[in-house]
Write a protein that holds these residues in place. Sequence first.
Motif, mmCIF file in Angstrom:
data_model
loop_
_atom_site.group_PDB
_atom_site.id
_atom_site.type_symbol
_atom_site.label_atom_id
_atom_site.label_comp_id
_atom_site.label_asym_id
_atom_site.label_seq_id
_atom_site.Cartn_x
_atom_site.Cartn_y
_atom_site.Cartn_z
ATOM 1 N N TYR A 495 -14.206 -40.916 12.568
ATOM 2 C CA TYR A 495 -15.143 -39.908 11.886
ATOM 3 C C TYR A 495 -15.277 -39.434 13.303
ATOM 4 O O TYR A 495 -15.651 -38.579 13.693
ATOM 5 C CB TYR A 495 -16.674 -40.703 10.814
ATOM 6 C CG TYR A 495 -15.969 -39.860 9.581
ATOM 7 C CD1 TYR A 495 -14.441 -40.135 8.923
ATOM 8 C CD2 TYR A 495 -17.295 -40.061 8.764
ATOM 9 C CE1 TYR A 495 -14.281 -39.547 8.148
ATOM 10 C CE2 TYR A 495 -16.552 -40.177 7.144
ATOM 11 C CZ TYR A 495 -14.989 -39.693 6.782
ATOM 12 O OH TYR A 495 -15.507 -40.207 5.008
ATOM 13 N N MET A 574 -19.420 -34.910 1.804
ATOM 14 C CA MET A 574 -18.947 -35.095 0.374
ATOM 15 C C MET A 574 -19.173 -34.159 -0.692
ATOM 16 O O MET A 574 -20.082 -33.499 -0.065
ATOM 17 C CB MET A 574 -19.698 -36.266 -0.393
ATOM 18 C CG MET A 574 -19.537 -37.422 0.950
ATOM 19 S SD MET A 574 -19.944 -38.919 -0.611
ATOM 20 C CE MET A 574 -18.957 -39.511 -1.225
ATOM 21 N N HIS A 587 -14.950 -37.406 0.579
ATOM 22 C CA HIS A 587 -14.866 -37.041 1.877
ATOM 23 C C HIS A 587 -14.494 -36.509 2.231
ATOM 24 O O HIS A 587 -13.201 -36.096 2.396
ATOM 25 C CB HIS A 587 -15.361 -38.825 2.404
ATOM 26 C CG HIS A 587 -15.905 -39.925 2.348
ATOM 27 N ND1 HIS A 587 -15.566 -40.339 1.808
ATOM 28 C CD2 HIS A 587 -16.756 -39.700 2.539
ATOM 29 C CE1 HIS A 587 -16.725 -41.637 1.568
ATOM 30 N NE2 HIS A 587 -17.794 -41.372 2.477
ATOM 31 N N ASP A 683 -10.453 -38.837 2.236
ATOM 32 C CA ASP A 683 -10.018 -40.203 1.649
ATOM 33 C C ASP A 683 -8.733 -40.787 1.712
ATOM 34 O O ASP A 683 -7.646 -40.859 1.563
ATOM 35 C CB ASP A 683 -10.613 -39.556 0.326
ATOM 36 C CG ASP A 683 -12.046 -39.641 0.602
ATOM 37 O OD1 ASP A 683 -12.657 -40.589 1.023
ATOM 38 O OD2 ASP A 683 -12.807 -39.460 -0.207
#
Length: 791
Positions: A495, A574, A587, A683
């Motif tokens: 991230y 999310m 995500h 994800d």
Amino acid sequence: MKVSAHWLSEWVESPLSVDALAQRLTMAGLEVDGIAPAAKPMSGIFVAKVLDVTPHPDADRLACCSVDVGLESPVDVVCGAPNVRAGLTVAYAAPGASLPDGRTITNAVVRGVSSAGMLCSAAELALSDDASGLIELADDGPVGALLGDYLELDDVVLDIDLTPNRGDCLSILGVAREVAVLSNRALAEIVVEPISASVEVRLAIDIEQRQSCPRYAGRVIKSVNAAAPTPQNIKERLRRAGVRSISAIVDVTNYVMLELGQPMHGFDLARLSGGIIVRNGTDGETLELLDGQNIELTADTLVIADHDKAVALAGVMGGAATGVELTSTDIFLESAYFDPITLAGVARRYRLHTDASHRFERGVDFSGQERAIERATAMILDICGGEAGPTVVAQEKSALPRREPIRFRPSEVSRLIGIEVSAAQATQYLQYLGCDITKSEEELSVIAPNFRFDLEIEADILEEIARLVGYDNIPASLPSAGMNLQAVENTHEQYEQIRQTLITQGYFEAVTYSFIDSESDHFVEPTRSPQILSNPISADMSTMRTSMWPGLIRAAHYNLNRQAENVRFFELGMIFERTDDGLDQRHVLSGISLGELVPEQWGEASRKIDYYDVKQDVIKVMQSLKLANFSTLASSDAALHPGQSAALLLGGDPIGKIGVLHPRTARYFDLEKTAVVFEIELDILPSGRLPAFSPISKFPSVRRDISLVLPEGVSAANVLGSVQQAAGDLLRDLQLFDEYRGQGIDSDKKSLTIGLIFQSLSSTLTDEEIEETMKRVLLQVHDDFGGTLRK
């Protein structure tokens, strides 16, 4: 909860100073936010009695008063208050006195008449906002005594911030229980003697909703003087608790609520038709509340009604039509227990928040209704006079909360909390809290008191023991355990890499609400199933988002309206989708770009951001994550412009989408500029990899450019993927730098020119190796797409 220290001391005499008590309460879970004096500084204010009042000779609205101030002879004071009269006990500011607003009182001549000092209103003493007349003290007030001593203005007020599970402390009694336990002092509870009925007047009580209201107590009091003034000491205690004085009967019900924690309400008996019915409202039924608000009831709203109409919103607020007024002579007092689950959210639904609803939602003592009725009756008879009827109690015992025994093992205190507490000491603590204890061999059976709804399991008892011992008395120790480190996904690093890459490209990170309105969510993502909230904060936040685009679009629109010409936002968050297996939470990385590609300058021409600019930004994100085989494939999406949108692929599998907002979507959000958006489901991406050393080749690179003639329908992304696969490990970079249609090319074909850069880590590449690789590339392109080398 604001608690007067003097009022508290009537219930328990604590040896602790106010500061020490505040610290002890805070450490026990009752956080004291502040300690404030009960009154602003003043001096030279005395209790006095007006002996005589005569008209002022030169002013119609002034009076000349002879006032007994406790000296050898009365003093003369000129006063303009409308309620000044002979026999009135008042507050007198002597010459030299200092008022809370900083004024100093002197001898004065008012329209030719000397005035020695001043008679004060409650507003002038900062004791209330009432400036309509003089403050009226009790007739037996000690003339000549300092007002501060008489009203105990040296008091301090503790502002306690209670957690929702400690509704039992929303009263002086509740806080006094805590202080008694923490100070190891006995609780001196005020004895409430039953008031014998002097008249046989009853009002029938019928409970239809017995699960919602298992207990309801009421009493008729006749021939009251509702206009009687509230004693100043009661007004003062209400003021210090943050409650405004209204009238004697209303003040008494508020006083009892603050003292015992049981909300009450008074009805004007003459305005009630028949008896009391506790029922649910009916659809379309209306009720005007005491604050003047008209509400429309529903079939699941609990109300107090008479035989004709709803007269109160149960547990929240009474109705205006049946409220006690100064002209009322007969009243009906009610005191009830309402199920907290039934009342949860009712006040908020009607945009209300009252002291009563605050307490009922957290749970009140379900055995304290008669005690509150008796306490209020005694005070009303003392202040307003009257004759009390018998107390009528209607209840459904089976619907009342059950106090089930809690199994408690004292040995668990040492194991779970880390302190040694004997069974005898634990028993003593629990008995202080009002619990009933039954001992067995190595454990206790604990029954929580009726006012403690937060004690249900053994862990709750353990928490109480730790709280009373004192969290600061629990020894600190470092944990000792074997460490077995395992490889985990490097999600945080992944991230952070995304953030840094997009910030470098000129994006700003945004954080938007996870809750949006259902209409815009469906407009952007009509195929996804949203999770609708059963009790949303507002209609605009009723749905858990299935896409972050609505929030980002609105953020862009907000900035455009504030003269931000160029907007680039991304959000890591999310999205939520309801499935057969429950709520799917994923995500996602989303972004939006609009405006100029570069700021206005002389060195480069102005150009609007387009699809390919944003696609390049997404490619750089993929490159920063070291993810190969990334490509795009033309596709359609309800929110995106047809022909200007694509699916994002990784290794041929979809991971997201990108495209220009459809004009219809832009109009829906009032967005006037063309915007490009993207979404990547994180994800699905391979786990982030820790940084690793990659050697740099010491040998030169070789570049070969080829022009391929391909059918018009073949996408460049597929061609590049095929070339990369055929070129093998020697290929270091691949660039598409030209597309041609026109002379020399059939109308149904196009030409793509690609640059291939080869390099080896171990040796200088030979012409033979390069030529062999290029043959494989051309053969692969021909087999996959029918492509040929352009001549």
